[in-house]
Write a protein that holds these residues in place. Structure first.
Motif, mmCIF file in Angstrom:
data_model
loop_
_atom_site.group_PDB
_atom_site.id
_atom_site.type_symbol
_atom_site.label_atom_id
_atom_site.label_comp_id
_atom_site.label_asym_id
_atom_site.label_seq_id
_atom_site.Cartn_x
_atom_site.Cartn_y
_atom_site.Cartn_z
ATOM 1 N N GLY A 72 0.800 -1.212 0.000
ATOM 2 C CA GLY A 72 0.000 0.000 0.000
ATOM 3 C C GLY A 72 0.833 1.261 0.000
ATOM 4 O O GLY A 72 1.963 1.282 0.485
ATOM 5 N N THR A 74 0.160 5.415 0.863
ATOM 6 C CA THR A 74 -0.774 6.391 1.409
ATOM 7 C C THR A 74 -0.138 7.776 1.379
ATOM 8 O O THR A 74 0.982 7.950 1.864
ATOM 9 N N TYR A 75 -0.865 8.734 0.806
ATOM 10 C CA TYR A 75 -0.422 10.122 0.814
ATOM 11 C C TYR A 75 -1.113 10.850 1.951
ATOM 12 O O TYR A 75 -2.266 10.566 2.272
ATOM 13 N N SER A 76 -0.436 11.811 2.553
ATOM 14 C CA SER A 76 -0.994 12.595 3.648
ATOM 15 C C SER A 76 -1.093 14.050 3.238
ATOM 16 O O SER A 76 -0.287 14.539 2.438
#
Length: 94
Positions: A72, A74-76
Motif C-alpha cells: 500500500g 498512502t499520501y498525507s
C-alpha cells in the motif's frame, strides 16, 4: 547558497509490486521492514509492505528506490513531518 536539485514535481514508478522508484523526495523520515515514511515535495508518503529495503537514496537529487513486497501507498495532507511533529509519526505507524 545551497543548491537544491530536487524537482518540484513527483514521480512514482512501481514494477510488479516489488520495485518502486520515487522522485521529489525531501527526506526519509523513518523506515523498517514493514513501512517506509517519506517526506516529498507534495506531502508525506507512507509505503506499507513486507521485507522493504531502501536500496538507493539520493537526497541531493530527491530520489529513492525501494524493494520488497509493496502492499500500500498512502499520501498525507501534511506537507512536512516537522509541521505535526511526533504525533504525526505515531498516527502513520499504527
Amino acid at each position: 547558497m545551497e543548491q537544491n536539485n530536487i524537482s518540484k514535481s513527483q514521480k512514482l514508478t512501481l514494477d510488479n509490486r516489488k520495485k518502486m522508484a520515487l522522485t521529489g523526495i525531501k527526506d526519509v523520515v523513518a523506515f523498517d521492514v514493514n513501512q517506509v515514511l517519506l517526506e516529498s515535495v507534495m506531502g508525506m508518503i507512507l509505503i506499507k509492505g513486507e521485507d522493504l529495503k531502501v536500496t538507493r537514496l539520493s537526497i541531493e537529487k530527491g530520489e529513492v528506490d525501494i524493494d520488497g513486497k509493496i502492499d500500500g501507498i498512502t499520501y498525507s495532507e501534511v506537507k512536512s513531518y516537522h509541521e505535526k511533529g511526533k504525533s504525526f509519526l505515531k498516527r502513520m505507524f499504527r
